[in-house]
Design a protein around this motif. Structure first.
Motif, PDB file in Angstrom:
ATOM      1  N   CYS A   3      10.020  23.004  46.309  1.00  0.00           N
ATOM      2  CA  CYS A   3       8.816  23.955  46.888  1.00  0.00           C
ATOM      3  C   CYS A   3       7.739  24.006  45.831  1.00  0.00           C
ATOM      4  CB  CYS A   3       9.024  25.224  47.520  1.00  0.00           C
ATOM      5  SG  CYS A   3       9.950  24.943  49.043  1.00  0.00           S
ATOM      6  N   LEU A   4       6.692  23.556  45.961  1.00  0.00           N
ATOM      7  CA  LEU A   4       5.526  24.035  45.026  1.00  0.00           C
ATOM      8  C   LEU A   4       4.723  24.935  45.205  1.00  0.00           C
ATOM      9  CD1 LEU A   4       5.035  22.293  42.582  1.00  0.00           C
ATOM     10  CD2 LEU A   4       3.452  20.771  43.702  1.00  0.00           C
ATOM     11  N   LEU A   5       4.916  26.209  44.524  1.00  0.00           N
ATOM     12  CA  LEU A   5       4.334  27.267  44.820  1.00  0.00           C
ATOM     13  C   LEU A   5       3.211  27.488  43.927  1.00  0.00           C
ATOM     14  CD1 LEU A   5       7.353  29.338  45.324  1.00  0.00           C
ATOM     15  CD2 LEU A   5       5.764  28.993  47.352  1.00  0.00           C
ATOM     16  N   GLY A   6       1.920  28.237  44.384  1.00  0.00           N
ATOM     17  CA  GLY A   6       0.817  28.574  43.660  1.00  0.00           C
ATOM     18  C   GLY A   6      -0.195  28.978  44.397  1.00  0.00           C
ATOM     19  N   ASP A   7      -0.979  29.873  43.740  1.00  0.00           N
ATOM     20  CA  ASP A   7      -2.315  30.147  44.465  1.00  0.00           C
ATOM     21  C   ASP A   7      -3.268  29.311  44.478  1.00  0.00           C
ATOM     22  OD1 ASP A   7      -3.847  32.076  45.750  1.00  0.00           O
ATOM     23  OD2 ASP A   7      -4.001  33.560  43.840  1.00  0.00           O
ATOM     24  N   ASN A   8      -4.492  29.575  45.295  1.00  0.00           N
ATOM     25  CA  ASN A   8      -5.519  28.483  45.279  1.00  0.00           C
ATOM     26  C   ASN A   8      -5.967  28.186  44.062  1.00  0.00           C
ATOM     27  OD1 ASN A   8      -5.187  28.457  48.089  1.00  0.00           O
ATOM     28  ND2 ASN A   8      -6.763  29.690  48.446  1.00  0.00           N
ATOM     29  N   ALA A  39      -4.430  26.643  41.420  1.00  0.00           N
ATOM     30  CA  ALA A  39      -3.465  26.614  40.410  1.00  0.00           C
ATOM     31  C   ALA A  39      -3.038  25.166  40.085  1.00  0.00           C
ATOM     32  CB  ALA A  39      -2.479  27.158  41.005  1.00  0.00           C
ATOM     33  N   GLY A  40      -3.463  24.125  40.939  1.00  0.00           N
ATOM     34  CA  GLY A  40      -3.191  22.816  40.451  1.00  0.00           C
ATOM     35  C   GLY A  40      -2.606  22.104  41.269  1.00  0.00           C
ATOM     36  N   LEU A  82       3.311  27.140  39.919  1.00  0.00           N
ATOM     37  CA  LEU A  82       2.035  26.855  39.249  1.00  0.00           C
ATOM     38  C   LEU A  82       1.088  27.866  39.057  1.00  0.00           C
ATOM     39  CD1 LEU A  82       1.020  23.094  40.302  1.00  0.00           C
ATOM     40  CD2 LEU A  82       2.467  23.831  38.320  1.00  0.00           C
ATOM     41  N   ILE A  83       1.031  28.118  37.677  1.00  0.00           N
ATOM     42  CA  ILE A  83      -0.290  29.097  37.424  1.00  0.00           C
ATOM     43  C   ILE A  83      -1.143  28.771  36.440  1.00  0.00           C
ATOM     44  CG2 ILE A  83      -0.664  31.321  36.621  1.00  0.00           C
ATOM     45  CD1 ILE A  83       1.854  32.482  37.551  1.00  0.00           C
ATOM     46  N   LYS A  84      -2.481  28.485  36.883  1.00  0.00           N
ATOM     47  CA  LYS A  84      -3.397  27.846  36.054  1.00  0.00           C
ATOM     48  C   LYS A  84      -2.981  26.555  35.312  1.00  0.00           C
ATOM     49  CE  LYS A  84      -5.712  32.223  35.263  1.00  0.00           C
ATOM     50  NZ  LYS A  84      -5.597  33.561  34.100  1.00  0.00           N
ATOM     51  N   GLY A  85      -2.595  25.766  36.367  1.00  0.00           N
ATOM     52  CA  GLY A  85      -2.152  24.284  35.749  1.00  0.00           C
ATOM     53  C   GLY A  85      -0.946  24.139  34.980  1.00  0.00           C
ATOM     54  N   ALA A  86      -0.350  25.333  34.889  1.00  0.00           N
ATOM     55  CA  ALA A  86       0.964  25.224  33.674  1.00  0.00           C
ATOM     56  C   ALA A  86       2.254  25.643  34.809  1.00  0.00           C
ATOM     57  CB  ALA A  86       0.760  26.025  32.738  1.00  0.00           C
ATOM     58  N   LYS A  87       3.207  25.024  34.869  1.00  0.00           N
ATOM     59  CA  LYS A  87       4.513  25.440  35.108  1.00  0.00           C
ATOM     60  C   LYS A  87       4.814  26.908  34.790  1.00  0.00           C
ATOM     61  CE  LYS A  87       8.447  23.435  35.271  1.00  0.00           C
ATOM     62  NZ  LYS A  87       9.660  22.305  35.010  1.00  0.00           N
ATOM     63  N   ASP A 135       5.167  38.116  43.208  1.00  0.00           N
ATOM     64  CA  ASP A 135       4.405  38.425  41.994  1.00  0.00           C
ATOM     65  C   ASP A 135       4.256  37.411  41.168  1.00  0.00           C
ATOM     66  OD1 ASP A 135       4.598  41.067  42.844  1.00  0.00           O
ATOM     67  OD2 ASP A 135       6.326  41.770  41.576  1.00  0.00           O
ATOM     68  N   LEU A 136       5.207  36.342  40.734  1.00  0.00           N
ATOM     69  CA  LEU A 136       4.969  35.330  39.995  1.00  0.00           C
ATOM     70  C   LEU A 136       3.726  34.654  40.479  1.00  0.00           C
ATOM     71  CD1 LEU A 136       8.277  33.423  39.254  1.00  0.00           C
ATOM     72  CD2 LEU A 136       6.220  33.696  37.643  1.00  0.00           C
ATOM     73  N   MET A 137       3.461  34.244  41.768  1.00  0.00           N
ATOM     74  CA  MET A 137       2.495  33.531  42.134  1.00  0.00           C
ATOM     75  C   MET A 137       1.178  34.145  42.112  1.00  0.00           C
ATOM     76  SD  MET A 137       3.884  32.323  45.886  1.00  0.00           S
ATOM     77  CE  MET A 137       2.269  31.729  46.336  1.00  0.00           C
ATOM     78  N   ALA A 138       1.191  35.336  42.272  1.00  0.00           N
ATOM     79  CA  ALA A 138      -0.181  36.079  42.155  1.00  0.00           C
ATOM     80  C   ALA A 138      -0.507  36.434  40.842  1.00  0.00           C
ATOM     81  CB  ALA A 138      -0.196  37.157  43.124  1.00  0.00           C
TER      82      ALA A 138
END
Lengths: 337, 265
Positions: free
Chosen positions: B35-40, B42-43, B220-225, B241-244
């Protein structure tokens, strides 16, 4: 497991792209039979609109396929006179064999189509703009070269009996032989769109060009091929008219642009691409020709024909939208197992 | 530990001066759901485009089944067995199920120039493939794709990928536009694909959906894992929490609280 292919039914007929155009044709035919009297329904009356439909139809089918693939070609308006002038100048003015004129006109059509297709594919400029450009460019070239070479804008051509028989005689004295070419074109394109695997490519390209390319369809080659076909069809109509009427004029074809588009849209082709049928385009062309010619058989002034065509176009588009929605929302009933 | 089917090593991607992905390392195993998680923003989408051959990485290597893979086009990637299914599934709404299933791979019958599109075979295979995934409502291959529900379209697209032998299946937010029931069905199909030994990359920002099917998670946050963990290593709250970006979430909550108290009623 149920049988996945249900039998054709009234319902499945309603969901076909050409249903709307068939109803439109029936309505228009009925209207003119009532108001046009026996002359309209006679063999001569039929010839008048079949002749118009034939030359329009030969152009409308490839235009329709282009529209299904998500493109548009309006340069045909200049390709018709360009084809007929090319043939007349080569075989009439210079007196070369008629076959040379015919082949030259078709080659010119192929060339213009190639230019259209390459420009659309390489520049990603909307095909409406590209072909608007070539519409004027080809018109200018035809006029300029005709005056330069022959000193006039109208050239006469004398075709031999074979050419006359193939392209320019009246069957039974009233039906243009072009009608047979139209039928052949309809069968050919109907096979391409509905039975050959390439038809799937054309539908997919109109649905979503990027996905179609990702699925491995050579979208650029198909686009260029379709543009070449529409230009060549227009050139073919032009040269066959030159042979039929024994002369060619520089300005005779702009009306084909809108007439072809009307025929295609009345025939149920979606303007944004991805949906349509050859049978529909043929029916749309017939509908257009009947209104265009049928008006002369009625007591009404011929000026009203444009009004009818305009209303017909709008009604056809609305009706086609309805049928398409029905096709989309169709779910086979679950009890039939 | 089995060997990974798809490995990303030190992947960087920048568009001009803008760095979109930094130093991404990922391993995807056959028969597992990553699962690849991340906000809009995030890359995630860029990462998918690299894998599906739309873009090429600026640096770093992608290895597929032990061999370095450099995809020149989406076609290349799908030939290598990487299939991507987008949010709205079938992209040809006005084509029939049978026709759209075989776009670009049409079954033919007949001879020479008179080869025809084999509509019956196409319809039969397409309907069977979708029914195998549990969508029993589809019985007629002549139906238009646009008439299917969102979940059915996802199922059709996944069935297509499975039929054409995908070994890596990338699902780009397949449940985002679906209702609860439909989403559950799609999740079940994801598990079926996993059972067939396909490596699934499941992109979502719905943590519940991710936890339902995922074996392995990357945030993913701001393009980094920002995190890479296995099932059961973290709770739902921790992942959210991590995602946001946990602190921002706390700040927002405090802000809302003070707003509510200063504006009674």
């Amino acid at each position: 497991m149920s049988d996945p292919s249900p039998k054709p039914s009234f319902g499945s007929l309603l969901r076909r792209p050409e249903t709307g155009s068939f109803l439109g044709l029936a309505a228009v035919f009925l209207f003119f039979t009532v108001f046009g009297g026996s002359n309209f329904a006679s063999l001569t009356g039929a010839a008048s609109w079949l002749n118009v439909a034939a030359s329009l139809g030969i152009i409308a089918i490839p235009i329709g396929l282009l529209m299904i693939a998500g493109e548009l070609d309006i340069s045909i308006g200049s390709m018709v006179p360009a084809g007929s002038m090319t043939c007349a100048i080569i075989s009439g003015h210079f007196g070369l064999p008629i076959a040379v004129g015919v082949i030259a006109a078709l080659c010119l059509g192929a060339l213009v189509g190639l230019v259209n297709g390459m420009l659309v594919v390489r520049t990603a400029v909307p095909s409406f703009i590209v072909t608007l450009g070539t519409l004027f460019a080809v018109a200018g070239l035809t006029l300029g070269l005709s005056v330069l070479i022959t000193g006039t804008t109208s050239v006469s051509i004398k075709a031999g009996p074979e050419a006359k028989f193939l392209l320019g005689h009246f069957i039974g004295g009233i039906y243009q032989v072009t009608i047979l070419w139209w039928i052949a074109a309809a069968i050919f394109w109907g096979f391409v769109l509905h039975y050959s695997p390439y038809g799937n490519w054309i539908l997919a390209m109109g649905g979503d060009k990027v996905s179609a390319r990702n699925a491995g369809i050579p979208t650029e080659r198909v686009t260029i091929f379709l543009f070449m076909c529409s230009s060549m069809s227009a050139a073919f109509v032009g040269l066959s008219q030159a042979i039929l009427y024994n002369s060619a004029q520089v300005s005779a074809g702009q009306s084909y642009i809108f007439n072809a588009i009307i025929s295609v849209v009345v025939g149920g082709v979606l303007l944004t691409g991805g949906y349509g049928s050859v049978v529909g385009i043929v029916l749309g062309t017939l509908t257009f020709a009947i209104v265009n010619q049928g008006i002369y058989y009625t007591p009404f002034d011929a000026n009203w024909a444009s009004l009818i065509i305009g209303v017909l176009l709008l009604v056809a588009v609305l009706m086609n939208n309805t049928f398409r929605r029905m096709a989309l929302s169709y779910t086979p009933s679950r009890k039939v197992k | 530990m089995p060997t990974p089917l798809l490995t990303l090593q030190g992947i960087n991607k920048s568009f001009g001066p803008i760095d979109v992905l930094h130093d991404i390392n990922l391993e995807v195993y056959p028969g597992e759901v990553l699962c690849l998680l991340g906000d809009n923003g995030a890359g995630k989408s860029t990462l998918i485009r690299l894998l599906s051959g739309v873009h090429k990485p600026t640096s770093g290597t992608i290895t597929l089944a032990g061999k370095p893979a450099a995809f020149a086009s989406p076609r290349d990637a799908s030939n290598a067995g990487i299939a991507t299914v987008h949010q709205f599934g079938g992209t040809f709404p006005l084509m029939s199920i049978g026709r759209s299933f075989f776009v670009g791979e049409e079954p033919k019958k007949g001879w020479g120039p008179f080869k025809t599109f084999d509509r019956k075979t196409a319809n039969d295979i397409a309907v069977k493939a979708v029914r195998d995934l549990g969508i029993t409502r589809i019985t007629d291959g002549d139906r238009l794709v646009g008439g299917l529900s969102g979940g059915e379209r996802q199922a059709l697209a996944i069935a297509r990928a499975v039929h054409f032998g995908a070994s890596v299946l990338i699902l780009d937010e397949p449940t985002a536009a679906l209702g609860v029931k439909e989403a559950a069905h799609v999740l079940r199909i994801v598990l079926q694909a996993r059972q067939k030994g396909i490596a699934v990359i499941f992109i979502t920002h719905n943590v519940v959906h991710a936890l339902t099917v995922g074996d392995h998670f990357a945030v993913l946050i701001k393009g980094a894992k920002a995190a890479d963990f296995r099932k059961g290593d973290k709770t739902r709250e921790e992942i959210t929490d991590l995602m946001a970006g946990g602190e921002q979430m706390a700040e927002l909550e405090a802000e809302i609280k003070s707003y509510m108290s200063s504006h009674p009623g």
